[in-house]
Structures are given as C-alpha cells and as structure tokens.
Design a protein around this motif. Structure first.
Motif, mmCIF file in Angstrom:
data_model
loop_
_atom_site.group_PDB
_atom_site.id
_atom_site.type_symbol
_atom_site.label_atom_id
_atom_site.label_comp_id
_atom_site.label_asym_id
_atom_site.label_seq_id
_atom_site.Cartn_x
_atom_site.Cartn_y
_atom_site.Cartn_z
ATOM 1 N N LYS A 8 0.960 -1.360 -8.869
ATOM 2 C CA LYS A 8 0.618 0.029 -8.571
ATOM 3 C C LYS A 8 1.213 0.973 -9.604
ATOM 4 O O LYS A 8 0.551 1.886 -10.092
ATOM 5 C CB LYS A 8 1.133 0.404 -7.182
ATOM 6 N N HIS A 30 -2.719 8.679 -6.203
ATOM 7 C CA HIS A 30 -2.574 7.761 -5.069
ATOM 8 C C HIS A 30 -3.405 6.517 -5.298
ATOM 9 O O HIS A 30 -4.592 6.611 -5.584
ATOM 10 C CB HIS A 30 -3.025 8.439 -3.775
ATOM 11 N N ALA A 32 -4.576 3.198 -3.350
ATOM 12 C CA ALA A 32 -4.607 2.643 -2.000
ATOM 13 C C ALA A 32 -5.421 1.360 -1.992
ATOM 14 O O ALA A 32 -6.350 1.197 -2.786
ATOM 15 C CB ALA A 32 -5.223 3.655 -1.045
ATOM 16 N N THR A 44 -8.451 4.377 -6.399
ATOM 17 C CA THR A 44 -7.816 5.693 -6.438
ATOM 18 C C THR A 44 -8.872 6.782 -6.279
ATOM 19 O O THR A 44 -10.014 6.623 -6.706
ATOM 20 C CB THR A 44 -7.024 5.912 -7.743
#
Length: 546
Positions: A8, A30, A32, A44
RNA sequence: GCCCCGGUAGCUCAGCUGGAUAGAGCAACAGCCUUCUAAGCUGUAGGCCACAGGUUCGAAUCCUGUCCGGGGUACCA
C-alpha cells in the motif's frame, strides 16, 4: 511491517510520484481492497477527489495517472482503469503464493501484532450479582467478554479477566429474605415472600440444602440464610461459566471497598471538589454541574449507598492498579449509569481514556412464538446452563459471537435446539477436521508436509482465492483490536472456511502428481493454521475429526 | 417528554470509518458421492436496504425528520 502494508505504501508513493510528473497537487490517497475480484485486488478513488479540483472527468484523470505510473511488475501484475474512474491494481500472484510458507513458519503467531506487548489490560464482564443462576442473557456477555479478553491477549496484552459483584446491597437482602420466607413456609409457617422477592425454583433448592446442613431450627435473620444462598448460587454461576470455557482471574466484591474505607475516602475527595451536597436526607453527586442532565444519589436517605458509589470506588481501584487498558462490558441497562462513574473519575483527574466501555444489547427470549420477559426475580428465565446442555458450548459461543453486540438478539430456544446440528460453527470445524483428514490421508501414502514445496504450482483460481483469504487474517485481527468486537473474526472464518470447501470440491490435494500434492498440502496446512488461530481466540474447539 | 440501540430476502442475521452487480445460514426448488469426510459443493428463486428529504461524482453506509420495535430515564442492580 506486513507485506500488504508495504505494498500500500509503495502504491501511494508511486501515485504521488505520478501526480508530481503531471504537475497535480498532492492529495491524501486512499487505497482500499476491492470487493469484486474483476477489478483487481486494490483500488484507489484518487481521480474522484481530484476531479473537482482540476475540472476534469475522473476517468480522464485516472487514465493520465495510469500512464505515468511506474510499478514493479513483480509486485503489481496489472494496473487498470475502470468506469467511472477507479484505478485498480492487481497484486502479483507470487506475492500470494508466498503466504503458505510464511504462515507455516509463523504458526500460532501468524497474524499477531505486538501492540499490546508489555501492557496490561483488565476486562470486566459478567459481573452478575449472586441472586440467581446465569441466564441466556448473561451468556452473551460471558462469551463476548471472554473473546474480547482473548483478542487483547493475542495482541500481547497481559490480561486480567475480572468479575465484580455487589453482595452488600438491597438485592442480596431480598435474596436472604426470600430464602428465609421459603424456609419457614416449608416448616408450615405462613410467611409471605417479601415484596419484589425472588420467586425462582432455585430458592427452594437452597432451602433444601440449608435444612439438610443446618436443620429446621434456624431463627429469622440468621446469617446462614444469606451465606448459604450466596455460596450456592456462586458455585452454580462458576460452574456454568466453566461449562462454556470462561474463567475469571479475579473476583472482586464491593464489600472490600467498605472495609478498606475506599468509599469513605472517595466521598471525601468528591466533597473537596464541591460536587457533593445533601438534600432530602440523601447525599447527591452534582453531575448537573458537569454537563449531565440530572444529579445522582450516592447515599440514600436510609444511609445505604446506591450501587453507584461502590462502582466508582471499584473503578478507582482498577485505575490505581495501573492497567494500561480497562474494558468494561455492560448490558444495555447500564447505558445511563457508567457515565456517572466516568464523571467521578474525571473529577478525580484519572485518565478515563484508558477505559473502553462496550455496551451490548439484550437477548429477547422467544418461547412458543412469544416474547418472554426474562426476570431473575420473577423466576422467569432460561438458564445458560440449560442452553449449554441442549446445544453444547461451541454452539453457544459461536451463536453469541457471530452477532453484533449492539443488535438485539432474538433467542428462540426451539430453533436453537433444532439448529444446533446445522449451526454455522460446524461449518468452520468441519473445514478444520477435513484438512486434518487429508493430511492424515497423505501421510498414509507417504506424503508429509515439506518446506521445500513449489509455491508457483498454486495457480488454480480456487487456490488463488484461498490464498487471498489467508492474507486477510492479520487485517481482521487488527480491526478486532481496534473495535474490540469479536464478530468480525467469526465472519472472516466463515468466509475462509467457505473458500476452503470450494477449493476442496474442485482440487484434489493428494494425487499422483507429487510436487503439486506437496504444494497443496502446504496450502491447506496454512488454512488449518489460520482457522485454528481464529477459533482458539473465539474459544471454540478445533476438532481433528467429526 | 428526553437519551441509547436497532429496522437489509419468508425467518435469523452479515455488510455500515461512503464506492463499482447488496451477502450468508435456515426455509423452497433443481443437480453433484466407484477418487482426501455430502456436517460439503453447484445452480434457480427470493430485495423500492422501514419511509421522506439532504450532503456527495457516488449513500444500505453520513446528516435531518417521521414511523415501528427494544432498552434506559429509580433514594433497584
């Protein structure tokens, strides 16, 4: 740090680099996991948040970012853009294929974080006063509390499981009077139960014990009535708890706070803060002056403290014992009372951020299609023991853990019995047992788990899906530590077991293909390890055969 | 009245720090055991995610209001 976290971070950095190349101002990014594997593993929404700022369609931005992304194909297998503007990443298969080796190496430690290492935690739960047997409702709290304690322990905390009870107040007096009344009734005297007295059958059982041990010549107000009642009920409570595998490290009762003057001292301290006043013969805690809607009575006009005062002294004691984390598990009936305890500690300058209060909703009992209001006093309840005997401890534990604690629980005794042999917990245990059996089968043909298997042979879609599930366990455990809710673990294990059963249906582990067999043996052993880790935390057995 | 929870498939419940076609078990229907445990797998059917507004590129998920259910609002615990 976990590999997935590193991935990540790597993605975020690469995205920032791409933005830099495009002369776009950086945004918080972010990443996810995707819900649909068709979109890869991670995604993202970056393009959406940029859209407004730079006045372009998200899909165009996403495509521009994509062309400027430079990612190691050994780590990220594929980058794609999908409507309406997500950027998706597919993690390389070799990352997932490396998991079994890691899991088998770490074994019982796989998924464990060390955040609690060197810290102490206290979990208070059950805390039922010894006025009657534990009910199904108490069972919910017992199982919940035990699992929460296990989660903390798993993450390295030194955990004390604690049971606090009141045995000095009105309830215990009522209990004594109820036993007394039944005792004399049996001896032919017409003595009525006290108002609000305990009507359950177990009172008569206690009377039998008293008569056997102490005869029929006891006088009213004899201390034996309360002593025997408390002892008998407490033994019963402890044995019920033992039956579902719950063991407290410490039992604390309010008496000691009277005896060691902690309550007096506490009152003195509060008085110094000018938050205590007398009115109508009672002593009040001026909670209205610290933002609460009304003041609370601490000492009744009879001179007897309300339950709040010893509760406060108890929590002060827990703070003084120096725990890094204090977890209180209460039923919904406490929702209005624990803030008073916290207020009190705040006033005395304790750091109440160490206290986490978990409130669980009640269990509604349904019998013959009708809601039964459970009441210990009215003698109307189904005992926890009863339930365990009907269904078994694993079923009971799973039943309570698989539900969210702030959902009301409709408990239908009839379906609980009917469904006990098709309870979802068996689905998990079956997966575990199945794996054990395959391993045994392999051994009988000379296949043993070997560290030198070839992970690259795990390419079947059901294998890859299973590997991805294994990858989730550490995240699930992190979340469990954060939320202190065991339910997520149950949901995860359910999903892991489902992926295993699907794999089982399409892939044979032990075959003539020796190297493939070895690889699959490693895979299923890793699955078994994770299942066992999860089940142990939930306090559920991991059978080798069923 | 005020406060806290909840309202998702026929039933019991997941999903809720916003994301792409809303999931599972049970119940119903149709398939799968000469091969490692069928307590399993596969498929069909079943949903205005209580209702109405709002915020947002996007709402089951966040906000407001309404309705329904549970709990609290004790000088009971």
């Amino acid at each position: 740090m976990r590999l997935l976290m590193m991935i990540k971070k790597y993605l975020i950095q690469s995205l920032l680099d791409a933005l830099h190349h495009l002369n776009i101002q950086a945004e918080p990014i972010h990443i996810a996991p995707t819900k649909n594997p068709g979109f890869g593993d991670l995604s993202t929404n970056l393009a959406f948040s940029l859209s407004k700022k730079i006045g372009e369609q998200p899909i165009d931005i996403a495509n521009r970012i994509k062309t400027h992304l430079k990612l190691d194909p050994g780590l990220i297998q594929e980058i794609s853009v999908s409507e309406p503007g997500f950027i998706n990443f597919q993690i390389s298969r070799s990352y997932y294929q490396g998991l079994p080796e890691q899991i088998l190496k770490e074994g019982q430690l796989y998924g464990r974080e060390t955040e609690g290492k060197g810290k102490t935690a206290n979990v208070e739960f059950v805390s039922a006063n010894p006025t009657g047997p534990l009910t199904v409702g108490h069972g919910r709290q017992a199982v919940l509390g035990d699992a929460v304690a296990s989660i903390l322990k798993w993450h390295g905390y030194d955990v004390t499981r604690e049971y606090y009870y009141n045995n000095a107040g009105r309830q215990m007096r009522l209990l004594r009077q109820s036993v007394e009344a039944r005792y004399f009734q049996e001896l032919g005297k017409d003595i009525p139960l006290p108002e609000g007295g305990y009507k359950g059958e177990y009172i008569r059982d206690i009377v039998q014990i008293i008569r056997r041990k102490h005869g029929d010549k006891l006088h009213a107000d004899d201390i034996i009535f309360q002593k025997e009642a408390e002892e008998h009920i407490f033994n019963n409570i402890k044995s019920s708890l033992e039956k579902i595998g719950v063991k407290h490290d410490r039992f604390t009762n309010e008496k000691m706070y009277y005896e060691n003057k902690a309550i007096d001292k506490l009152l003195q301290s509060l008085k110094q803060s000018d938050l205590i006043y007398e009115s109508e013969g009672a002593t009040w805690f001026k909670t209205s002056s610290i933002g609460k809607s009304q003041d609370r009575v601490l000492i009744k006009s009879t001179g007897e403290p309300t339950y709040r005062l010893p509760d406060m002294a108890y929590h002060q004691d827990k703070m003084n014992r120096g725990f890094d984390l204090i977890v209180d598990i209460f039923g919904a009936d406490h929702v209005d009372t624990y803030p008073d305890v916290l207020s009190c500690l705040d006033v005395l300058h304790y750091d109440t951020s160490k206290i986490k209060v978990l409130i669980h909703q009640f269990v509604t009992l349904i019998e013959a299609g009708k809601t039964v209001k459970m009441s210990t006093r009215e003698g109307q309840f189904i005992t926890l023991e009863n339930l365990i005997n009907e269904t078994g401890p694993d079923v009971v534990r799973y039943f309570f853990i698989m539900r969210g604690m702030n959902s009301h629980l409709n408990f239908d005794m009839d379906t609980a019995k009917d469904q006990s042999d098709q309870n979802p917990v068996y689905y998990l245990q079956y997966a575990h047992a199945r794996i054990a059996n395959i391993i045994k089968h392999g051994e009988s043909l000379g296949y043993t788990l070997n560290t030198s298997f070839d992970p690259a042979l795990l390419v079947h879609s059901s294998e890859v899906d299973l590997l991805k599930q294994l990858d989730l366990f550490p995240i699930v455990m992190d979340t469990a530590l954060e939320t202190l809710e065991p339910q997520g673990i149950a949901n995860y294990l359910q999903s892991l077991a489902a992926h295993f059963h699907k794999f089982y249906a399409v892939c044979r582990v032990i075959t003539d293909d020796k190297s493939l067999s070895q690889s699959r043996l490693a895979l299923i052993s890793a699955v078994q390890t994770v299942l066992a880790n999860g089940l142990r935390i939930l306090g559920i057995q991991t059978p080798e055969r069923m």
